[in-house]
Design a protein around this motif. Structure first.
Motif, PDB file in Angstrom:
ATOM      1  N   PRO A   1     -10.516   6.759   7.674  1.00  8.88           N
ATOM      2  CA  PRO A   1      -9.607   7.912   7.678  1.00  8.88           C
ATOM      3  C   PRO A   1      -8.844   8.218   8.920  1.00  8.88           C
ATOM      4  O   PRO A   1      -8.062   9.132   8.833  1.00  8.88           O
ATOM      5  N   ASP A   2      -9.370   7.702   9.799  1.00 13.97           N
ATOM      6  CA  ASP A   2      -8.470   7.768  11.320  1.00 13.97           C
ATOM      7  C   ASP A   2      -7.687   6.892  11.464  1.00 13.97           C
ATOM      8  O   ASP A   2      -6.842   6.845  12.733  1.00 13.97           O
ATOM      9  N   CYS A   3      -7.125   5.902  10.508  1.00 10.95           N
ATOM     10  CA  CYS A   3      -6.243   4.860  10.711  1.00 10.95           C
ATOM     11  C   CYS A   3      -4.934   5.274  11.036  1.00 10.95           C
ATOM     12  O   CYS A   3      -4.316   6.298  10.503  1.00 10.95           O
ATOM     13  N   ILE A   4      -4.202   5.045  12.065  1.00 14.65           N
ATOM     14  CA  ILE A   4      -2.976   5.438  12.483  1.00 14.65           C
ATOM     15  C   ILE A   4      -1.694   4.846  11.664  1.00 14.65           C
ATOM     16  O   ILE A   4      -0.703   5.511  11.549  1.00 14.65           O
ATOM     17  N   ALA A   5      -1.885   3.801  10.992  1.00 13.79           N
ATOM     18  CA  ALA A   5      -0.890   3.152   9.910  1.00 13.79           C
ATOM     19  C   ALA A   5      -1.698   2.460   8.933  1.00 13.79           C
ATOM     20  O   ALA A   5      -1.729   1.179   8.964  1.00 13.79           O
ATOM     21  N   PRO A   6      -1.901   3.266   7.958  1.00 16.20           N
ATOM     22  CA  PRO A   6      -2.750   2.537   6.923  1.00 16.20           C
ATOM     23  C   PRO A   6      -2.077   1.465   6.199  1.00 16.20           C
ATOM     24  O   PRO A   6      -2.562   0.265   6.066  1.00 16.20           O
ATOM     25  N   PHE A   7      -0.692   1.613   5.753  1.00 15.81           N
ATOM     26  CA  PHE A   7      -0.167   0.543   4.929  1.00 15.81           C
ATOM     27  C   PHE A   7      -0.097  -0.868   5.817  1.00 15.81           C
ATOM     28  O   PHE A   7      -0.240  -1.750   5.466  1.00 15.81           O
ATOM     29  N   ALA A   8       0.621  -0.369   7.197  1.00 13.78           N
ATOM     30  CA  ALA A   8       0.561  -1.531   8.006  1.00 13.78           C
ATOM     31  C   ALA A   8      -0.653  -2.239   8.313  1.00 13.78           C
ATOM     32  O   ALA A   8      -0.725  -3.541   8.448  1.00 13.78           O
ATOM     33  N   THR A   9      -1.550  -1.487   8.376  1.00 10.89           N
ATOM     34  CA  THR A   9      -3.229  -1.980   8.476  1.00 10.89           C
ATOM     35  C   THR A   9      -3.509  -2.823   7.324  1.00 10.89           C
ATOM     36  O   THR A   9      -4.416  -3.854   7.577  1.00 10.89           O
ATOM     37  N   LEU A  10      -3.391  -2.306   6.339  1.00  5.63           N
ATOM     38  CA  LEU A  10      -3.536  -3.262   5.053  1.00  5.63           C
ATOM     39  C   LEU A  10      -2.977  -4.525   5.147  1.00  5.63           C
ATOM     40  O   LEU A  10      -3.578  -5.427   4.867  1.00  5.63           O
ATOM     41  N   HIS A  11      -1.947  -4.491   5.367  1.00  8.13           N
ATOM     42  CA  HIS A  11      -1.082  -5.862   5.286  1.00  8.13           C
ATOM     43  C   HIS A  11      -1.477  -6.872   6.520  1.00  8.13           C
ATOM     44  O   HIS A  11      -1.644  -8.002   6.492  1.00  8.13           O
ATOM     45  N   LEU A  12      -1.680  -6.125   7.763  1.00  7.15           N
ATOM     46  CA  LEU A  12      -2.099  -6.572   8.883  1.00  7.15           C
ATOM     47  C   LEU A  12      -3.631  -7.454   8.503  1.00  7.15           C
ATOM     48  O   LEU A  12      -3.738  -8.526   8.778  1.00  7.15           O
ATOM     49  N   THR A  13      -4.310  -6.567   8.084  1.00  6.38           N
ATOM     50  CA  THR A  13      -5.878  -7.020   7.448  1.00  6.38           C
ATOM     51  C   THR A  13      -5.564  -8.518   6.566  1.00  6.38           C
ATOM     52  O   THR A  13      -6.410  -9.586   6.842  1.00  6.38           O
TER      53      THR A  13
END
Length: 199
Positions: free
Chosen positions: A26-38
């Motif tokens: 919930p505290d993720c600063i950039a959720p879509f970018a983080t999904l792709h990064l993951t």
């Protein structure tokens, strides 16, 4: 050729042999970018190498994945923890390239993405060489270990066009010139790269 294959997908049912991971941050600063990064990290040679070392069957389960190491930057971004300037530059570069990769564009940027992910793990040239080449390319008495290595990836292509060798060459360049100069190099070769305004 590959052991771990990850994809970002909508909330749909999957068969029992497909391991589903959810980003609960919930505290993720950039959720879509983080999904792709993951997804990019999970698809990287570095992560795949860890999975191969632990896998003794055909299915990848949660227990196996929990024992694999993620780069430090991933939980920091997901947890909303502030990044220093180098970590922020690394995150932006990897997230942008991962987003473009996820959209099926620009396969020629994948070696750059692999190199940046290896950098996020803090690997040395010798360590990365063991992963992608199956031997330490910097050692004078290196013995090739090709039994389960990535040397088979893209083996239908000329050697210079194979992803493991191209990733190795990009990592060597990154280590030689440093992160900031490397990101500038990526931007100069591919305008629009490493620009999170489009993520």
């Amino acid at each position: 050729k590959r052991t771990m294959i990850a994809s970002v997908m909508p909330d749909l049912p999957c068969g029992n042999s497909v391991t589903v991971l959810r980003l609960m941050a919930p505290d993720c600063i950039a959720p879509f970018a983080t999904l792709h990064l993951t997804a990019a990290v999970l698809n990287s040679f570095v992560f795949d190498y860890q999975v191969r070392a632990r896998l003794h069957g055909n299915n990848i389960n949660y227990f196996l994945l929990q024992n694999c190491i993620l780069p430090e930057i991933l939980p920091m971004v997901a947890g909303g923890i502030a990044l220093d300037s180098e970590q922020a530059l690394l995150f932006e570069a990897v997230a942008q390239l991962a987003s473009e990769q996820a959209q099926g564009r620009l396969r020629h940027r994948r070696p750059m993405l692999e190199a940046l992910i290896a950098r996020s793990y803090g690997l040395s040239l010798s360590q990365y060489s063991l992963i992608v080449n199956g031997f330490d390319a910097l050692s004078d008495n290196a013995e090739t270990i090709k039994s389960r290595g990535f040397w088979r990836v893209d083996n239908e292509l000329d050697a210079a066009l194979r992803l493991p060798l191209m990733s190795w060459n990009q990592f060597v360049l990154l280590q030689k010139i440093g992160l900031s100069a490397y990101v500038d190099y990526v931007r100069s070769k591919h305008p629009g790269a490493c620009d999170l305004t489009s993520v």
